[in-house]
Design a protein around this motif. Structure first.
Motif, PDB file in Angstrom:
ATOM      1  N   SER A 139       1.402   6.336  -8.309  1.00 50.96           N
ATOM      2  CA  SER A 139       0.507   7.518  -7.731  1.00 50.96           C
ATOM      3  C   SER A 139      -0.428   7.060  -6.787  1.00 50.96           C
ATOM      4  CB  SER A 139      -0.268   7.977  -8.828  1.00 50.96           C
ATOM      5  OG  SER A 139       0.568   8.942  -9.672  1.00 50.96           O
ATOM      6  N   TRP A 140      -1.219   5.919  -6.466  1.00 54.25           N
ATOM      7  CA  TRP A 140      -1.982   5.341  -5.639  1.00 54.25           C
ATOM      8  C   TRP A 140      -1.247   4.569  -4.706  1.00 54.25           C
ATOM      9  CZ3 TRP A 140      -5.814   6.165  -2.771  1.00 54.25           C
ATOM     10  CH2 TRP A 140      -6.526   5.135  -2.023  1.00 54.25           C
ATOM     11  N   LEU A 141      -0.938   3.333  -4.962  1.00 53.73           N
ATOM     12  CA  LEU A 141      -0.348   2.550  -3.970  1.00 53.73           C
ATOM     13  C   LEU A 141       1.050   2.954  -3.401  1.00 53.73           C
ATOM     14  CD1 LEU A 141      -0.675  -0.764  -5.704  1.00 53.73           C
ATOM     15  CD2 LEU A 141      -2.200   0.221  -4.154  1.00 53.73           C
ATOM     16  N   GLN A 142       1.846   3.423  -4.203  1.00 49.95           N
ATOM     17  CA  GLN A 142       3.091   3.794  -3.744  1.00 49.95           C
ATOM     18  C   GLN A 142       3.124   5.173  -2.833  1.00 49.95           C
ATOM     19  OE1 GLN A 142       6.461   4.372  -6.462  1.00 49.95           O
ATOM     20  NE2 GLN A 142       7.752   5.383  -4.741  1.00 49.95           N
ATOM     21  N   LEU A 143       2.371   5.978  -3.034  1.00 48.42           N
ATOM     22  CA  LEU A 143       2.162   7.100  -2.291  1.00 48.42           C
ATOM     23  C   LEU A 143       1.537   6.876  -0.973  1.00 48.42           C
ATOM     24  CD1 LEU A 143       1.835  10.087  -4.748  1.00 48.42           C
ATOM     25  CD2 LEU A 143       3.901   9.462  -3.340  1.00 48.42           C
ATOM     26  N   ARG A 144       0.447   5.723  -1.007  1.00 49.20           N
ATOM     27  CA  ARG A 144      -0.141   5.487   0.278  1.00 49.20           C
ATOM     28  C   ARG A 144       0.921   4.585   1.081  1.00 49.20           C
ATOM     29  NH1 ARG A 144      -1.854   9.105  -0.757  1.00 49.20           N
ATOM     30  NH2 ARG A 144      -1.696   8.952  -2.985  1.00 49.20           N
ATOM     31  N   PHE A 145       1.571   3.850   0.597  1.00 45.23           N
ATOM     32  CA  PHE A 145       2.522   3.262   1.407  1.00 45.23           C
ATOM     33  C   PHE A 145       3.652   3.930   1.908  1.00 45.23           C
ATOM     34  CE2 PHE A 145       1.354  -0.761  -1.515  1.00 45.23           C
ATOM     35  CZ  PHE A 145       0.456  -1.013  -0.720  1.00 45.23           C
ATOM     36  N   ASP A 146       4.031   4.908   1.165  1.00 43.52           N
ATOM     37  CA  ASP A 146       5.023   5.979   1.484  1.00 43.52           C
ATOM     38  C   ASP A 146       4.821   6.691   2.633  1.00 43.52           C
ATOM     39  OD1 ASP A 146       6.345   8.601   1.715  1.00 43.52           O
ATOM     40  OD2 ASP A 146       7.441   7.985  -0.067  1.00 43.52           O
ATOM     41  N   ARG A 147       3.339   7.158   2.599  1.00 44.57           N
ATOM     42  CA  ARG A 147       2.804   7.846   3.705  1.00 44.57           C
ATOM     43  C   ARG A 147       2.629   7.150   5.131  1.00 44.57           C
ATOM     44  NH1 ARG A 147       3.714  11.119   0.134  1.00 44.57           N
ATOM     45  NH2 ARG A 147       2.334  12.507  -1.040  1.00 44.57           N
ATOM     46  N   ALA A 148       2.565   5.777   5.023  1.00 44.14           N
ATOM     47  CA  ALA A 148       2.169   5.012   6.204  1.00 44.14           C
ATOM     48  C   ALA A 148       3.478   4.350   6.645  1.00 44.14           C
ATOM     49  CB  ALA A 148       1.062   3.906   5.671  1.00 44.14           C
ATOM     50  N   PHE A 149       4.420   3.839   5.710  1.00 44.36           N
ATOM     51  CA  PHE A 149       5.581   3.229   6.141  1.00 44.36           C
ATOM     52  C   PHE A 149       6.945   3.829   5.822  1.00 44.36           C
ATOM     53  CE2 PHE A 149       2.240   0.093   5.030  1.00 44.36           C
ATOM     54  CZ  PHE A 149       1.618  -0.159   6.198  1.00 44.36           C
ATOM     55  N   GLY A 150       6.931   4.911   5.084  1.00 48.27           N
ATOM     56  CA  GLY A 150       8.352   5.598   4.907  1.00 48.27           C
ATOM     57  C   GLY A 150       8.475   5.401   3.441  1.00 48.27           C
ATOM     58  N   ILE A 151       9.588   6.085   3.060  1.00 51.94           N
ATOM     59  CA  ILE A 151      10.238   6.018   1.678  1.00 51.94           C
ATOM     60  C   ILE A 151      10.546   4.616   1.040  1.00 51.94           C
ATOM     61  CG2 ILE A 151      11.708   6.834  -0.035  1.00 51.94           C
ATOM     62  CD1 ILE A 151      11.915   9.342   1.672  1.00 51.94           C
ATOM     63  N   VAL A 152      11.543   3.897   1.824  1.00 51.97           N
ATOM     64  CA  VAL A 152      11.976   2.608   1.427  1.00 51.97           C
ATOM     65  C   VAL A 152      10.878   1.684   1.425  1.00 51.97           C
ATOM     66  CG1 VAL A 152      13.618   0.767   2.175  1.00 51.97           C
ATOM     67  CG2 VAL A 152      14.291   3.075   2.350  1.00 51.97           C
ATOM     68  N   PRO A 153      10.091   1.414   2.328  1.00 55.98           N
ATOM     69  CA  PRO A 153       8.826   0.357   2.203  1.00 55.98           C
ATOM     70  C   PRO A 153       7.930   0.916   1.302  1.00 55.98           C
ATOM     71  CG  PRO A 153       9.413   1.165   4.671  1.00 55.98           C
ATOM     72  CD  PRO A 153      10.144   2.027   3.942  1.00 55.98           C
ATOM     73  N   GLY A 154       7.823   2.228   0.795  1.00 51.80           N
ATOM     74  CA  GLY A 154       6.965   2.524  -0.185  1.00 51.80           C
ATOM     75  C   GLY A 154       7.328   2.091  -1.502  1.00 51.80           C
ATOM     76  N   VAL A 155       8.698   2.255  -1.833  1.00 53.45           N
ATOM     77  CA  VAL A 155       9.310   1.683  -2.699  1.00 53.45           C
ATOM     78  C   VAL A 155       9.413   0.283  -3.056  1.00 53.45           C
ATOM     79  CG1 VAL A 155      11.569   1.612  -4.039  1.00 53.45           C
ATOM     80  CG2 VAL A 155      10.727   3.900  -3.406  1.00 53.45           C
ATOM     81  N   LEU A 156       9.385  -0.437  -2.038  1.00 55.44           N
ATOM     82  CA  LEU A 156       9.559  -1.920  -2.063  1.00 55.44           C
ATOM     83  C   LEU A 156       8.263  -2.473  -2.279  1.00 55.44           C
ATOM     84  CD1 LEU A 156      11.738  -2.735   0.937  1.00 55.44           C
ATOM     85  CD2 LEU A 156      12.510  -2.858  -1.581  1.00 55.44           C
ATOM     86  N   LEU A 157       7.146  -1.787  -1.636  1.00 54.53           N
ATOM     87  CA  LEU A 157       5.704  -2.326  -1.752  1.00 54.53           C
ATOM     88  C   LEU A 157       5.387  -2.187  -2.921  1.00 54.53           C
ATOM     89  CD1 LEU A 157       4.399  -1.509   1.863  1.00 54.53           C
ATOM     90  CD2 LEU A 157       4.804  -3.856   0.882  1.00 54.53           C
ATOM     91  N   ALA A 158       5.616  -1.017  -3.570  1.00 54.83           N
ATOM     92  CA  ALA A 158       5.040  -0.599  -4.993  1.00 54.83           C
ATOM     93  C   ALA A 158       5.666  -1.686  -6.171  1.00 54.83           C
ATOM     94  CB  ALA A 158       5.685   0.837  -5.350  1.00 54.83           C
TER      95      ALA A 158
END
Length: 247
Positions: A139-158
């Protein structure tokens, strides 16, 4: 003025690309909280031998304040955005719940094998009351990364973030398993971006398997202690929800 769910949905549709570059102060805060989590997990695991000290550092300062209360305050009070930006929403609640039930039932087959011969009920209930972990990672990290870098980076960074704070506690093979698990959970969460997809049912079962792999086994006293933390977290989130609805 607080942005409405409709406004944010429109903005997110316009910017929901597989890859992009739009980091913000949200991204910076997410990275800071992940670094704090890595440090707190390591210190609690390796340096703190008192149950009280571990509870204060890991239970109160880290999980209650940094991992849940700070993100809620940042999004709802500082950014004045709805809690849907943290996956707390009634949108897609039914498919989210059904996905969680289905995957939890499937994962229960593996848990049954891992928990054979042990008092499994307190162990499972402990993982059920651990809201902070799926909330923090997805809810916190993935959605922040998603908003910043896109769906794929959001999943990978989470997935990487989930594995990263276990370094030093799990062996390398275990970290690889955690990374894969984190990525799978992140993909499932991104299907609806609703916290119900992963918590409480799927996380309860999946985390129970993971903690057993790490040699952990939880007791009724731990369930009771962390239930208090959960009630405080839910109270703050519930109050924030009520306040936003009132507006």
């Amino acid at each position: 003025m607080m942005k409405t769910d409709t406004t944010l949905q429109r903005e997110n549709r316009a910017g929901s690309k597989w890859f992009k570059w739009a980091p913000s102060s949200d991204t910076s805060l997410a990275l800071v909280t992940e670094l704090l989590m890595i440090g707190a997990y390591y210190v609690t695991t390796h340096w703190l031998h008192s149950d009280l000290a571990a509870f204060v550092v890991f239970g109160v300062l880290t999980n209650l304040i940094i991992n849940v209360s700070l993100p809620v305050w940042w999004i709802a009070y500082h950014r004045r955005q709805p809690l849907s930006e943290l996956g707390i929403t009634t949108r897609r609640w039914l498919p989210s719940l059904l996905i969680g039930i289905g995957l939890a039932a499937f994962s229960a087959l593996g848990l049954r094998h891992k928990a054979a011969g042990m008092d499994w009920l307190p162990h499972v209930l402990y993982n059920a009351v651990i809201l902070w972990e799926p909330f923090f990672v997805f809810s916190w990290l993935q959605l922040r990364f998603d908003r910043a870098f896109g769906i794929v980076p959001g999943v990978l960074l989470a997935g990487l973030s989930f594995a990263a704070y276990h370094i030093g506690t799990y062996p390398p093979a275990g970290l690889v398993t955690l990374l894969i698990s984190g990525l799978l959970f992140a993909v499932v969460f991104r299907l609806t971006s609703n916290l119900l997809t992963v918590w409480p049912l799927l996380w309860c079962v999946g985390s129970s398997i993971g903690t057993l792999m790490g040699g952990m086994q939880f007791t009724w006293s731990q369930v009771a202690t962390w239930s208090v933390i959960l009630l405080i977290q839910l109270g703050f989130i519930g109050y924030t929800w009520w306040r936003q609805r009132k507006r």
